[in-house]
Design an enzyme around this catalytic site. Structure first.
Site, PDB file in Angstrom:
ATOM      1  N   ASP A   1       0.986  -1.156   0.044  1.00 21.58           N
ATOM      2  CA  ASP A   1      -0.042  -0.054   0.034  1.00 21.58           C
ATOM      3  C   ASP A   1       1.022   1.357  -0.190  1.00 21.58           C
ATOM      4  OD1 ASP A   1       0.749   0.081   2.659  1.00 21.58           O
ATOM      5  OD2 ASP A   1      -1.103   0.176   3.627  1.00 21.58           O
TER       6      ASP A   1
ATOM      7  N   THR B   1       2.800  -2.364   8.696  1.00 20.22           N
ATOM      8  CA  THR B   1       3.192  -3.313   9.698  1.00 20.22           C
ATOM      9  C   THR B   1       3.260  -4.765   8.953  1.00 20.22           C
ATOM     10  OG1 THR B   1       0.804  -3.797  10.106  1.00 20.22           O
ATOM     11  CG2 THR B   1       1.704  -2.221  11.682  1.00 20.22           C
TER      12      THR B   1
HETATM   13  C1  RB5 Z   1      -2.039   2.277   6.637  1.00 23.32           C
HETATM   14  O1  RB5 Z   1      -1.976   3.423   7.721  1.00 23.32           O
HETATM   15  C2  RB5 Z   1      -1.694   1.001   7.501  1.00 23.32           C
HETATM   16  O2  RB5 Z   1      -2.854   0.887   8.360  1.00 23.32           O
HETATM   17  C3  RB5 Z   1      -1.474  -0.191   6.655  1.00 23.32           C
HETATM   18  O3  RB5 Z   1      -0.214   0.204   5.983  1.00 23.32           O
HETATM   19  C4  RB5 Z   1      -1.042  -1.558   7.566  1.00 23.32           C
HETATM   20  O4  RB5 Z   1      -0.212  -1.213   8.448  1.00 23.32           O
HETATM   21  C5  RB5 Z   1      -2.161  -2.179   7.949  1.00 23.32           C
HETATM   22  O5  RB5 Z   1      -2.044  -3.594   8.303  1.00 23.32           O
END
Ligand code: RB5
Length: 153
Positions: free
Chosen positions: A15, A74
């Site tokens: 992402d 994460t």
């Molecule tokens: C995005 O802010 C964050 O929530 C995403 O990258 C991830 O850590 C979700 O598990």
């Protein structure tokens, strides 16, 4: 016989939080001779992690690619999505040790990394060691088999 390591097709997805690391890893893997299939993100603009996680894991699940690497803040959101696809064993790892064991014992076929989480080794080193580690089979084969026979996916 194992596919020659440098010929493996690697699916990559992130992402926005993992975008920079994904770009960095894509360049690194291509340089090492891997074929890389990029499932986005294609910029640092915010996107919802389930979408790239789903398409990346689907390509591994359908054997269009050999293994997958997912990066979000994460690694956790990505792993939750990926583990819902048939045949996927996605592992969140933050060190060479966890990455190696995820392959040797769990035969993880998707590695999930957290760009915002402290890592004890570089992302490149973790990825290298994960790609080169070998599943130990034996009792682990039986246990990994049960993951899929018990859950049906
Ligand atoms: C995005 O802010 C964050 O929530 C995403 O990258 C991830 O850590 C979700 O598990």
């Amino acid at each position: 016989m194992d596919k020659e390591e440098s010929k493996k097709k690697i699916a990559l997805g992130s992402d926005h939080a993992g975008f920079e690391i994904k770009e960095q890893l894509a360049a690194y893997l291509k340089e090492k001779g891997y074929e890389v299939k990029d499932f986005g993100a294609y910029s640092a603009d915010a996107i919802d992690y389930p979408e790239p996680a789903y398409s990346t894991a689907k390509s591994v699940s359908e054997h269009s690619t050999d293994e997958g690497i997912l990066i979000c803040g994460t690694g956790i959101g990505m792993s939750i999505v990926a583990n819902k696809l048939p045949g996927i064993r996605a592992a969140v790892c933050n060190s060479v040790e966890t990455a190696q064991i995820s392959k040797r014992h769990n035969n993880a076929n998707v590695l999930c990394l957290g760009s915002r989480i402290e890592h004890s080794d570089s992302f490149e080193k973790i990825v290298d060691e994960w790609l080169n580690a070998k599943f130990e089979e034996g009792r682990h084969e039986r246990r990994v088999g049960k993951i899929h026979s018990l859950t049906g996916i």
